[in-house]
Design a protein around this motif. Structure first.
Motif, PDB file in Angstrom:
ATOM      1  N   UNK A 345     -35.866 -26.166  -2.802  1.00 45.93           N
ATOM      2  CA  UNK A 345     -36.175 -24.971  -2.218  1.00 45.93           C
ATOM      3  C   UNK A 345     -35.653 -23.697  -3.049  1.00 45.93           C
ATOM      4  N   UNK A 346     -34.904 -23.989  -4.067  1.00 49.16           N
ATOM      5  CA  UNK A 346     -34.199 -22.981  -4.775  1.00 49.16           C
ATOM      6  C   UNK A 346     -35.411 -22.367  -5.640  1.00 49.16           C
ATOM      7  N   UNK A 347     -36.804 -22.823  -5.646  1.00 48.95           N
ATOM      8  CA  UNK A 347     -37.765 -22.518  -6.435  1.00 48.95           C
ATOM      9  C   UNK A 347     -38.577 -21.665  -5.367  1.00 48.95           C
ATOM     10  N   UNK A 348     -38.543 -21.633  -3.937  1.00 48.06           N
ATOM     11  CA  UNK A 348     -39.294 -21.289  -2.784  1.00 48.06           C
ATOM     12  C   UNK A 348     -39.113 -19.687  -2.775  1.00 48.06           C
ATOM     13  N   UNK A 349     -39.897 -18.743  -3.071  1.00 50.66           N
ATOM     14  CA  UNK A 349     -39.773 -17.481  -2.761  1.00 50.66           C
ATOM     15  C   UNK A 349     -39.420 -17.215  -1.398  1.00 50.66           C
ATOM     16  N   UNK A 350     -38.216 -16.644  -0.967  1.00 41.98           N
ATOM     17  CA  UNK A 350     -37.801 -16.393   0.316  1.00 41.98           C
ATOM     18  C   UNK A 350     -37.016 -17.199   1.027  1.00 41.98           C
ATOM     19  N   UNK A 351     -36.638 -18.440   0.273  1.00 41.04           N
ATOM     20  CA  UNK A 351     -36.219 -19.652   1.281  1.00 41.04           C
ATOM     21  C   UNK A 351     -34.677 -19.385   0.939  1.00 41.04           C
ATOM     22  N   UNK A 352     -34.066 -19.802   2.085  1.00 36.30           N
ATOM     23  CA  UNK A 352     -32.362 -19.354   2.043  1.00 36.30           C
ATOM     24  C   UNK A 352     -31.924 -20.712   1.450  1.00 36.30           C
ATOM     25  N   UNK A 353     -30.316 -20.312   0.678  1.00 38.88           N
ATOM     26  CA  UNK A 353     -29.755 -21.385   0.220  1.00 38.88           C
ATOM     27  C   UNK A 353     -29.478 -22.641   1.095  1.00 38.88           C
ATOM     28  N   UNK A 354     -29.574 -22.520   2.358  1.00 34.31           N
ATOM     29  CA  UNK A 354     -29.125 -23.826   3.355  1.00 34.31           C
ATOM     30  C   UNK A 354     -29.930 -23.442   4.577  1.00 34.31           C
ATOM     31  N   UNK A 355     -30.311 -24.477   5.199  1.00 33.99           N
ATOM     32  CA  UNK A 355     -31.077 -24.523   6.636  1.00 33.99           C
ATOM     33  C   UNK A 355     -30.338 -25.506   7.360  1.00 33.99           C
ATOM     34  N   UNK A 356     -30.116 -24.946   8.770  1.00 30.11           N
ATOM     35  CA  UNK A 356     -29.789 -26.228   9.685  1.00 30.11           C
ATOM     36  C   UNK A 356     -30.875 -27.170   9.997  1.00 30.11           C
ATOM     37  N   UNK A 357     -31.923 -26.457   9.922  1.00 26.12           N
ATOM     38  CA  UNK A 357     -33.262 -27.259  10.299  1.00 26.12           C
ATOM     39  C   UNK A 357     -34.778 -26.444   9.404  1.00 26.12           C
ATOM     40  N   UNK A 358     -35.435 -27.159   9.074  1.00 25.67           N
ATOM     41  CA  UNK A 358     -36.493 -26.536   8.244  1.00 25.67           C
ATOM     42  C   UNK A 358     -37.808 -27.341   8.264  1.00 25.67           C
ATOM     43  N   UNK A 359     -38.900 -26.929   7.957  1.00 22.73           N
ATOM     44  CA  UNK A 359     -40.101 -27.739   7.778  1.00 22.73           C
ATOM     45  C   UNK A 359     -40.953 -26.977   6.581  1.00 22.73           C
ATOM     46  N   UNK A 360     -41.665 -27.762   6.064  1.00 22.06           N
ATOM     47  CA  UNK A 360     -42.759 -27.510   4.970  1.00 22.06           C
ATOM     48  C   UNK A 360     -43.826 -28.257   5.042  1.00 22.06           C
ATOM     49  N   UNK A 361     -44.988 -27.578   4.831  1.00 25.48           N
ATOM     50  CA  UNK A 361     -46.467 -28.336   4.647  1.00 25.48           C
ATOM     51  C   UNK A 361     -47.215 -28.111   3.543  1.00 25.48           C
TER      52      UNK A 361
END
Length: 524
Positions: A345-361
């Motif tokens: 996720x460090x390479x995903x624009x707009x992503x946060x450094x850490x998530x309590x919960x996340x999903x990607x597709x």
């Protein structure tokens, strides 16, 4: 409300062509989302605190007067210990569909946060409320899981039931919701109190006040009743039954040096994939908005596709952070790689450094000549491999002789798990499962099904346990066969099968191999 992560990021031509000979490379997700910081939170008002304390105190006094509850020992400082995990899966699939959104706020000054690690994974409110418990949310598709009653609330320690309430709306979605949670209150032997709040309507234990509660006993199911911004369990530990009694933070850390109250304290962050799934359209997860109640989730799950159709591959995480690589593969029925990619996720624009919960597709289009059969969607993250199975096309093929399937089918990757299969009367199949609980003890399940089936056809069996038996003086009237769950089995050929088990003890996938054949019988 759930945060939206930038969607429709770059899609490579390689993905659409389904080329598999090239090494896995990073690929941006086509969309995703996350649990917003304000989701899975609550407010235990002073009025509710007094109400819960008054109920518990009155019941404790009555039980003592009846001689059913000993008085607290003078001079003993209450400190509960040996706590067990408060959640478990129910009768629907999904082990560890949880995450933690908030811990106890140890800083009494409003506007200044401090959890047990000296971090800020907690909250307070302008109205003067410091969060007093641990919030365990369910994820992904939390409203769907709530409706299914999928996640059970279990007692963290043994004690006595001294308070409970049920019958209240369980789909609250606001800090302005009515202050009417469904809950259970348990008094422990050392005088400490555990409150389990926001449970699903109709799920709270019906045991009478004064009942002895065993550690691990099911008290209800996760809901969102009372002042709550999403389905979660608020577990609150207090030094005694009185209003404004000292709050107990059960975790040990840099900012809470008292010994941990847990039998085995889990790490502050537990990064994991909660779920892999396939879909025919991007999923919809409703957000909280004011005092309105959300609809249910629209996951758009789909596990059957045709060549040339679009497949959406979804991975849902808890505690995902920068620098944690996920490696993905999609495998054809012959286990060759259809495509592979990775994600940080460090390479995903707009992503946060850490998530309590996340999903990607990610969206892929199957080629027109995609082979029919059972495909695998696989992820490796934090050293753990997770798999999801889906089908492409109609690949069923008649089994010439069903009796040729008779015999033992075992899982080579695990010790002592598998099926014994018998075929009777040309129409009836008996299935016996041999396995073990997480504590290592053996358990056995049985199933019966009528009707023939084909290779590559998913066949569902209802599994039952047998209780009440004994070696001597057997009384048939004592035999009970409660339901355990289901097994969805696909016989790929005469030597291999895939079994997906979902039941009381959890869910798992077994890749089965034939141990041996019965002489004179063949399913070829």
């Amino acid at each position: 409300m759930r945060d939206s992560i930038p969607a429709r990021l770059a899609v490579t031509a390689l993905a659409c062509l389904g080329l598999a000979s090239l090494p896995a490379t990073a690929r941006q997700p086509d969309g995703g989302g996350a649990l917003a910081p304000q989701d899975a939170a609550d407010h235990v008002s002073e009025a509710l605190d007094r109400r819960l304390a008054g109920e518990a105190a009155a019941n404790i006094a009555r039980l003592r007067a009846e001689g059913r509850l000993p008085a607290a020992q003078a001079g003993v400082i209450p400190k509960v210990s040996g706590l067990q995990w408060p959640l478990s899966r129910g009768q629907t699939p999904g082990t560890d569909w949880h995450g933690i959104s908030n811990f106890v706020d140890l800083n009494p000054t409003i506007g200044q946060l401090r959890d047990y690690t000296c971090g800020t994974r907690t909250y307070d409110t302008a109205g003067g409320y410091n969060h007093r418990g641990v919030d365990y949310f369910i994820w992904p598709f939390s409203w769907m899981l709530l409706d299914q009653g999928a996640v059970e609330v279990r007692a963290v320690a043994p004690g006595t039931l001294v308070g409970r309430a049920d019958g209240n709306n369980d789909r609250s979605c606001s800090m302005n919701a009515p202050d009417t949670p469904n809950y259970v209150t348990v008094r422990h032997a050392d005088g400490t109190i555990a409150r389990y709040l926001h449970m699903k309507n109709g799920s709270v234990t019906t045991r009478p006040i004064g009942s002895a509660i065993a550690v691990g006993e099911v008290l209800g199911r996760v809901g969102s009743s009372g002042v709550s911004t999403g389905p979660h369990l608020h577990l609150e530990l207090r030094a005694n039954e009185n209003a404004n009694a000292a709050v107990i933070e059960p975790h040990n850390g840099a900012c809470n040096t008292t010994p941990s109250a847990w039998a085995e304290q889990r790490p502050y962050r537990q990064p994991a994939i909660n779920r892999l799934s396939t879909h025919n359209a991007p999923p919809v997860q409703p957000s909280c908005s004011g005092t309105t109640m959300p609809g249910t989730d629209v996951p758009n799950f789909r596990d059957q596709f045709n060549p040339g159709e679009k497949v959406i591959f979804l991975a849902a995480y808890r505690d995902q952070a920068y620098g944690e690589l996920s490696e993905f593969r999609v495998l054809r029925p012959d286990n060759s790689v259809f495509t592979s990619w990775n994600l940080d996720t460090a390479a995903v624009p707009g992503a946060q450094p850490v998530y309590n919960a996340s999903y990607w597709y990610w969206e892929y289009t199957l080629p027109g000549n995609a082979p029919h059969g059972l495909w695998q969607w696989e992820a490796r993250y934090q050293g753990v491999t997770t798999r999801h199975y889906f089908r492409v096309g109609n690949s069923t093929q008649a089994i010439p002789d069903m009796k040729g399937l008779i015999g033992a089918w075992f899982e080579p990757a695990t010790s002592g798990q598998g099926f014994e299969l018998h075929w009777l009367n040309d129409e009836q199949v008996l299935l016996f499962f041999y396995g073990h609980h997480d504590d290592g003890s053996n358990f056995f399940l049985l199933a019966q099904r009528w009707g023939r089936f084909d290779f590559n056809q998913e066949v569902e069996f209802e599994l039952y346990q047998t209780t009440g038996g004994r070696w001597t003086d057997l009384d048939p009237a004592q035999i009970q066969r409660p339901g355990w769950g289901t097994a969805r089995i696909t016989f790929v050929d005469c030597e291999t099968a895939v079994a997906e088990l979902d039941g009381i003890d959890g869910s798992q996938v077994l890749n089965l191999e034939r141990l041996g054949r019965t002489v004179g019988l063949s399913c070829d």
